[in-house]
Design an enzyme around this catalytic site. Structure first.
Site, PDB file in Angstrom:
ATOM      1  N   GLY A   1       0.754  -1.047   0.087  1.00  0.00           N
ATOM      2  CA  GLY A   1       0.013  -0.189   0.086  1.00  0.00           C
ATOM      3  C   GLY A   1       0.822   1.290   0.073  1.00  0.00           C
ATOM      4  CD  GLU A   2       2.286   5.801  -0.584  1.00  0.00           C
ATOM      5  OE1 GLU A   2       2.125   5.218  -1.600  1.00  0.00           O
ATOM      6  OE2 GLU A   2       3.411   6.104  -0.305  1.00  0.00           O
ATOM      7  CB  SER A   3       5.328   2.432   3.455  1.00  0.00           C
ATOM      8  OG  SER A   3       6.405   3.424   2.494  1.00  0.00           O
TER       9      SER A   3
ATOM     10  CB  CYS B   1       5.165  -3.894  -1.631  1.00  0.00           C
ATOM     11  SG  CYS B   1       5.426  -2.886  -2.869  1.00  0.00           S
TER      12      CYS B   1
ATOM     13  NE  ARG C   1       8.209   5.077   0.294  1.00  0.00           N
ATOM     14  CZ  ARG C   1       7.592   6.203   0.644  1.00  0.00           C
ATOM     15  NH1 ARG C   1       7.904   6.930   1.578  1.00  0.00           N
ATOM     16  NH2 ARG C   1       6.510   6.110   0.317  1.00  0.00           N
TER      17      ARG C   1
ATOM     18  CB  ILE D   1       2.934  -2.360  -7.870  1.00  0.00           C
ATOM     19  CG1 ILE D   1       2.501  -3.801  -8.334  1.00  0.00           C
ATOM     20  CG2 ILE D   1       2.004  -1.180  -7.941  1.00  0.00           C
ATOM     21  CD1 ILE D   1       0.932  -4.263  -7.941  1.00  0.00           C
ATOM     22  NE  ARG D   2       2.871   3.524  -6.460  1.00  0.00           N
ATOM     23  CZ  ARG D   2       2.697   3.750  -5.142  1.00  0.00           C
ATOM     24  NH1 ARG D   2       3.527   4.454  -4.562  1.00  0.00           N
ATOM     25  NH2 ARG D   2       1.597   3.306  -4.311  1.00  0.00           N
TER      26      ARG D   2
ATOM     27  CG  HIS E   1       1.984  -6.476  -4.492  1.00  0.00           C
ATOM     28  ND1 HIS E   1       1.267  -6.113  -3.236  1.00  0.00           N
ATOM     29  CD2 HIS E   1       2.941  -5.414  -4.711  1.00  0.00           C
ATOM     30  CE1 HIS E   1       1.476  -4.608  -3.057  1.00  0.00           C
ATOM     31  NE2 HIS E   1       2.261  -4.475  -4.123  1.00  0.00           N
TER      32      HIS E   1
ATOM     33  CD  GLU F   1      -0.442  -9.070  -2.274  1.00  0.00           C
ATOM     34  OE1 GLU F   1       0.797  -9.635  -2.109  1.00  0.00           O
ATOM     35  OE2 GLU F   1      -0.265  -7.734  -2.275  1.00  0.00           O
TER      36      GLU F   1
HETATM   37  N1  GLN Z   1       5.828   2.809  -3.118  1.00  0.00           N
HETATM   38  C1  GLN Z   1       5.098   2.438  -2.086  1.00  0.00           C
HETATM   39  C2  GLN Z   1       5.813   2.935  -0.876  1.00  0.00           C
HETATM   40  O1  GLN Z   1       6.724   3.370  -0.583  1.00  0.00           O
HETATM   41  C3  GLN Z   1       4.954   0.919  -1.719  1.00  0.00           C
HETATM   42  C4  GLN Z   1       4.166   0.370  -3.065  1.00  0.00           C
HETATM   43  C5  GLN Z   1       3.452  -0.732  -2.653  1.00  0.00           C
HETATM   44  O2  GLN Z   1       3.289  -1.429  -1.634  1.00  0.00           O
HETATM   45  N2  GLN Z   1       2.970  -1.705  -3.877  1.00  0.00           N
HETATM   46  O3  GLN Z   1       4.989   2.956   0.394  1.00  0.00           O
END
Ligand code: GLN
Length: 199
Positions: free
Chosen positions: A48-50, A80, A112, A139-140, A180, A182
């Site tokens: 998600g977004e850390s 992630c 990151r 993903i990112r 990921h 999942e």
């Molecule tokens: N780029 C996100 C972060 O730095 C991580 C992306 C993800 O969990 N898919 O939090």
């Protein structure tokens, strides 16, 4: 039945919950507050977004409880953003030092967004020690730049721009994956992680 907590503050906790339902003998539990951690045998911190997950973790007092349980040996898997939250040291590829909140439970340094932005996301197959070949969605995603004992990197990819970079690490009862599993339905990852419970 083993109870596996999935931190459900932000990010793709639903996908973890769904895949856990397909693993025999597992009951997934959504963890939103401290009380939800009662009786869990393992915990997953999703992607998600850390920064967002970190803020919610600390503001709800969950972070202290999670750290306490980790010390006692609770198996924790971070994927992630979850891997970022487990790391002791975090930098961003573009902005450098982020000073964001993390649990600091694993001796790993992560970068990151190392592969770039959303459009640079990809799926790759990784050989992860103790698990085998795993197809992961990046993903990112972050990369694991270094690890020091008792943590060690257990999986690498060789990226055309970045070169060789760590994407999986282990430290005692903890497993960090920068991708990921999942999303690609990699049940083998969960089976391996669940083996931590009986250790
Ligand atoms: N780029 C996100 C972060 O730095 C991580 C992306 C993800 O969990 N898919 O939090």
């Amino acid at each position: 039945m083993v109870k596996v907590g999935v931190l459900a503050l932000q990010g793709d906790f639903l996908e973890h919950t769904q895949i856990l339902r397909e693993v025999e003998g597992v009951e997934p539990v959504a963890v939103k507050r401290i009380d939800d951690l009662k009786g869990v045998d393992a915990l997953i911190i999703p992607g998600g977004e850390s920064t967002t997950i970190g803020l919610l973790l600390s503001s709800r007092g969950l972070s202290t409880k999670v750290a306490e349980l980790a010390e006692k040996g609770l198996p924790i898997m971070g994927t992630c953003a979850g891997a970022i939250l487990l790391a002791t040291k975090v930098v961003d590829r573009v902005v450098g030092e982020t000073n964001q909140f993390t649990l600091k439970l694993m001796n790993i340094e992560v970068v990151r967004n190392i592969f770039g932005r959303q459009r640079e996301s990809f799926i790759a197959t990784v050989r992860v020690e103790n698990i085998g070949l795993v197809k992961g969605a990046f993903i990112r995603a972050p990369g694991i730049k270094s690890a020091w004992p008792p943590a060690r990197v257990t999986g690498y990819i060789n990226h055309p721009y970045i070169g060789e970079i760590g994407v999986a690490a282990e430290q005692n009862n903890m497993l960090a994956l920068t991708f990921h599993p999942e999303i690609t339905g990699e049940k083998g990852v969960y089976k391996y992680f669940l083996s931590f419970i009986k250790r």
